[in-house]
Design a protein around this motif. Structure first.
Motif, PDB file in Angstrom:
ATOM      1  N   VAL A  52       0.828  -1.196   0.000  1.00  0.00           N
ATOM      2  CA  VAL A  52       0.000   0.000   0.000  1.00  0.00           C
ATOM      3  C   VAL A  52       0.869   1.254   0.000  1.00  0.00           C
ATOM      4  CG1 VAL A  52      -1.750   1.277   1.288  1.00  0.00           C
ATOM      5  CG2 VAL A  52      -1.857  -1.208   1.202  1.00  0.00           C
ATOM      6  N   CYS A  53       1.871   1.270   0.858  1.00  0.00           N
ATOM      7  CA  CYS A  53       2.706   2.471   1.046  1.00  0.00           C
ATOM      8  C   CYS A  53       3.789   2.597  -0.006  1.00  0.00           C
ATOM      9  CB  CYS A  53       3.358   2.441   2.419  1.00  0.00           C
ATOM     10  SG  CYS A  53       2.181   2.233   3.745  1.00  0.00           S
ATOM     11  N   ALA A  54       4.293   1.518  -0.513  1.00  0.00           N
ATOM     12  CA  ALA A  54       5.293   1.447  -1.566  1.00  0.00           C
ATOM     13  C   ALA A  54       6.673   1.927  -1.148  1.00  0.00           C
ATOM     14  CB  ALA A  54       4.849   2.199  -2.812  1.00  0.00           C
ATOM     15  N   GLY A  55       6.781   2.847  -0.231  1.00  0.00           N
ATOM     16  CA  GLY A  55       8.092   3.332   0.159  1.00  0.00           C
ATOM     17  C   GLY A  55       8.530   2.813   1.517  1.00  0.00           C
ATOM     18  N   GLN A  56       7.723   2.019   2.153  1.00  0.00           N
ATOM     19  CA  GLN A  56       8.023   1.534   3.493  1.00  0.00           C
ATOM     20  C   GLN A  56       8.043   0.019   3.512  1.00  0.00           C
ATOM     21  OE1 GLN A  56       4.733   3.351   5.637  1.00  0.00           O
ATOM     22  NE2 GLN A  56       6.201   4.655   6.713  1.00  0.00           N
ATOM     23  N   ASP A  62       1.906   1.481   8.675  1.00  0.00           N
ATOM     24  CA  ASP A  62       0.707   1.416   9.511  1.00  0.00           C
ATOM     25  C   ASP A  62      -0.511   0.917   8.736  1.00  0.00           C
ATOM     26  OD1 ASP A  62       2.006   2.357  11.761  1.00  0.00           O
ATOM     27  OD2 ASP A  62       1.613   4.455  11.266  1.00  0.00           O
ATOM     28  N   ALA A  63      -0.334   0.559   7.479  1.00  0.00           N
ATOM     29  CA  ALA A  63      -1.447   0.098   6.649  1.00  0.00           C
ATOM     30  C   ALA A  63      -1.972  -1.244   7.169  1.00  0.00           C
ATOM     31  CB  ALA A  63      -1.006  -0.036   5.201  1.00  0.00           C
ATOM     32  N   GLU A  64      -3.261  -1.453   6.988  1.00  0.00           N
ATOM     33  CA  GLU A  64      -3.876  -2.706   7.444  1.00  0.00           C
ATOM     34  C   GLU A  64      -3.275  -3.919   6.736  1.00  0.00           C
ATOM     35  OE1 GLU A  64      -8.156  -2.911   7.792  1.00  0.00           O
ATOM     36  OE2 GLU A  64      -8.223  -0.742   7.992  1.00  0.00           O
ATOM     37  N   LEU A  65      -3.014  -3.774   5.446  1.00  0.00           N
ATOM     38  CA  LEU A  65      -2.432  -4.894   4.701  1.00  0.00           C
ATOM     39  C   LEU A  65      -1.049  -5.234   5.244  1.00  0.00           C
ATOM     40  CD1 LEU A  65      -2.623  -6.935   2.419  1.00  0.00           C
ATOM     41  CD2 LEU A  65      -1.676  -5.209   0.898  1.00  0.00           C
ATOM     42  N   ALA A  66      -0.273  -4.223   5.616  1.00  0.00           N
ATOM     43  CA  ALA A  66       1.037  -4.470   6.204  1.00  0.00           C
ATOM     44  C   ALA A  66       0.892  -5.206   7.534  1.00  0.00           C
ATOM     45  CB  ALA A  66       1.798  -3.166   6.386  1.00  0.00           C
ATOM     46  N   GLY A  67      -0.120  -4.846   8.317  1.00  0.00           N
ATOM     47  CA  GLY A  67      -0.385  -5.559   9.567  1.00  0.00           C
ATOM     48  C   GLY A  67      -0.733  -7.015   9.315  1.00  0.00           C
ATOM     49  N   ASP A  68      -1.530  -7.254   8.282  1.00  0.00           N
ATOM     50  CA  ASP A  68      -1.869  -8.632   7.925  1.00  0.00           C
ATOM     51  C   ASP A  68      -0.623  -9.404   7.484  1.00  0.00           C
ATOM     52  OD1 ASP A  68      -4.505  -8.081   8.477  1.00  0.00           O
ATOM     53  OD2 ASP A  68      -5.074  -7.779   6.376  1.00  0.00           O
ATOM     54  N   MET A  69       0.247  -8.740   6.734  1.00  0.00           N
ATOM     55  CA  MET A  69       1.474  -9.402   6.279  1.00  0.00           C
ATOM     56  C   MET A  69       2.419  -9.674   7.450  1.00  0.00           C
ATOM     57  SD  MET A  69       2.103  -7.456   2.654  1.00  0.00           S
ATOM     58  CE  MET A  69       3.528  -8.393   2.140  1.00  0.00           C
ATOM     59  N   ARG A  70       2.497  -8.749   8.421  1.00  0.00           N
ATOM     60  CA  ARG A  70       3.322  -8.991   9.616  1.00  0.00           C
ATOM     61  C   ARG A  70       2.795 -10.201  10.377  1.00  0.00           C
ATOM     62  NH1 ARG A  70       3.135  -3.221  10.003  1.00  0.00           N
ATOM     63  NH2 ARG A  70       1.414  -3.380  11.474  1.00  0.00           N
ATOM     64  N   ARG A  93       3.199 -14.862  -4.793  1.00  0.00           N
ATOM     65  CA  ARG A  93       1.834 -14.346  -4.677  1.00  0.00           C
ATOM     66  C   ARG A  93       1.702 -12.904  -5.159  1.00  0.00           C
ATOM     67  NH1 ARG A  93      -2.275 -14.997   0.363  1.00  0.00           N
ATOM     68  NH2 ARG A  93      -3.943 -13.837  -0.585  1.00  0.00           N
ATOM     69  N   TYR A  94       2.664 -12.026  -4.776  1.00  0.00           N
ATOM     70  CA  TYR A  94       2.550 -10.597  -5.067  1.00  0.00           C
ATOM     71  C   TYR A  94       3.519 -10.102  -6.134  1.00  0.00           C
ATOM     72  CZ  TYR A  94      -0.206 -10.489  -0.797  1.00  0.00           C
ATOM     73  OH  TYR A  94      -1.149 -10.714   0.159  1.00  0.00           O
ATOM     74  N   GLY A  95       4.447 -10.922  -6.549  1.00  0.00           N
ATOM     75  CA  GLY A  95       5.437 -10.503  -7.539  1.00  0.00           C
ATOM     76  C   GLY A  95       6.740 -10.094  -6.869  1.00  0.00           C
ATOM     77  N   ALA A  96       7.791  -9.982  -7.666  1.00  0.00           N
ATOM     78  CA  ALA A  96       9.123  -9.685  -7.147  1.00  0.00           C
ATOM     79  C   ALA A  96       9.193  -8.310  -6.502  1.00  0.00           C
ATOM     80  CB  ALA A  96      10.151  -9.795  -8.265  1.00  0.00           C
ATOM     81  N   TRP A  97       8.262  -7.431  -6.829  1.00  0.00           N
ATOM     82  CA  TRP A  97       8.277  -6.077  -6.297  1.00  0.00           C
ATOM     83  C   TRP A  97       8.101  -6.042  -4.778  1.00  0.00           C
ATOM     84  CZ3 TRP A  97       4.931  -2.541  -3.989  1.00  0.00           C
ATOM     85  CH2 TRP A  97       5.340  -1.220  -4.054  1.00  0.00           C
ATOM     86  N   VAL A  98       7.492  -7.066  -4.195  1.00  0.00           N
ATOM     87  CA  VAL A  98       7.223  -7.079  -2.763  1.00  0.00           C
ATOM     88  C   VAL A  98       8.507  -7.194  -1.944  1.00  0.00           C
ATOM     89  CG1 VAL A  98       6.895  -9.560  -2.398  1.00  0.00           C
ATOM     90  CG2 VAL A  98       5.590  -7.949  -1.032  1.00  0.00           C
ATOM     91  N   SER A  99       9.567  -7.669  -2.542  1.00  0.00           N
ATOM     92  CA  SER A  99      10.827  -7.862  -1.832  1.00  0.00           C
ATOM     93  C   SER A  99      11.810  -6.746  -2.165  1.00  0.00           C
ATOM     94  CB  SER A  99      11.429  -9.218  -2.211  1.00  0.00           C
ATOM     95  OG  SER A  99      12.681  -9.379  -1.597  1.00  0.00           O
ATOM     96  N   TYR A 100      12.489  -6.245  -1.137  1.00  0.00           N
ATOM     97  CA  TYR A 100      13.543  -5.268  -1.380  1.00  0.00           C
ATOM     98  C   TYR A 100      14.775  -5.941  -1.973  1.00  0.00           C
ATOM     99  CZ  TYR A 100      11.270  -1.383   1.003  1.00  0.00           C
ATOM    100  OH  TYR A 100      10.412  -0.368   1.347  1.00  0.00           O
ATOM    101  N   ARG A 101      14.850  -7.262  -1.897  1.00  0.00           N
ATOM    102  CA  ARG A 101      15.923  -8.039  -2.524  1.00  0.00           C
ATOM    103  C   ARG A 101      15.284  -9.017  -3.517  1.00  0.00           C
ATOM    104  NH1 ARG A 101      19.564 -11.028   1.479  1.00  0.00           N
ATOM    105  NH2 ARG A 101      17.607 -12.082   1.776  1.00  0.00           N
ATOM    106  N   PRO A 102      14.859  -8.508  -4.673  1.00  0.00           N
ATOM    107  CA  PRO A 102      14.195  -9.397  -5.632  1.00  0.00           C
ATOM    108  C   PRO A 102      15.169 -10.431  -6.171  1.00  0.00           C
ATOM    109  CG  PRO A 102      14.596  -7.266  -6.621  1.00  0.00           C
ATOM    110  CD  PRO A 102      14.991  -7.157  -5.183  1.00  0.00           C
TER     111      PRO A 102
END
Length: 133
Positions: A52-56, A62-70, A93-102
């Motif tokens: 959701v935040c893309a830069g964090q 603090d996004a709900e989706l980030a809480g679910d992922m945690r 599931r979400y693509g390589a973009w989800v990782s800071y180390r793709p």
């Protein structure tokens, strides 16, 4: 009059209730009882990007989706799954973009080689230009 109508249109365009109607996910940030597992979970959370935040990272968001992922990361770590396997599942599931180390893929190799090739071509052109004078 136009200014007042414009202002009212702006006010009406804003969402009335921007927050979710779902109850707060208090379970999302419950730490694991084992300090080693919690450290592994936190390290992995720092390497995963909030969708959701893309830069964090999901650890900072603090996004709900980030809480679910945690929560998902902690649940899988507590179940004994390795962080690399969790990252691989999230990337699938979400693509390589989800990782800071793709993961490195042969398709991306030209992107890494292109700057070097362009620099080399520039140096060759510069050397030819200098020799001609």
């Amino acid at each position: 009059m136009r200014g007042l109508l414009f202002f009212l249109a702006l006010v009406a365009a804003q969402p009335a209730l921007a927050d979710s109607s779902l109850p707060a996910a208090q379970w999302a940030d419950r730490q694991l009882p084992d300090p080693r597992q919690e450290a592994a979970a936190k390290a992995l959370m720092e390497e995963l990007r909030c969708l959701v935040c893309a830069g964090q990272s999901i650890a900072d968001s603090d996004a709900e989706l980030a809480g679910d992922m945690r929560h998902l990361v902690r649940t899988r770590i507590a179940a004994g799954e390795q962080p690399a396997a969790i990252r691989a599942w999230l990337v699938e599931r979400y693509g390589a973009w989800v990782s800071y180390r793709p993961p490195s893929a042969p398709v991306a190799w030209p992107l890494w080689a292109a700057p070097l090739l362009l620099l080399g071509a520039g140096l060759v052109l510069l050397a030819r230009r200098v020799r001609l004078k």
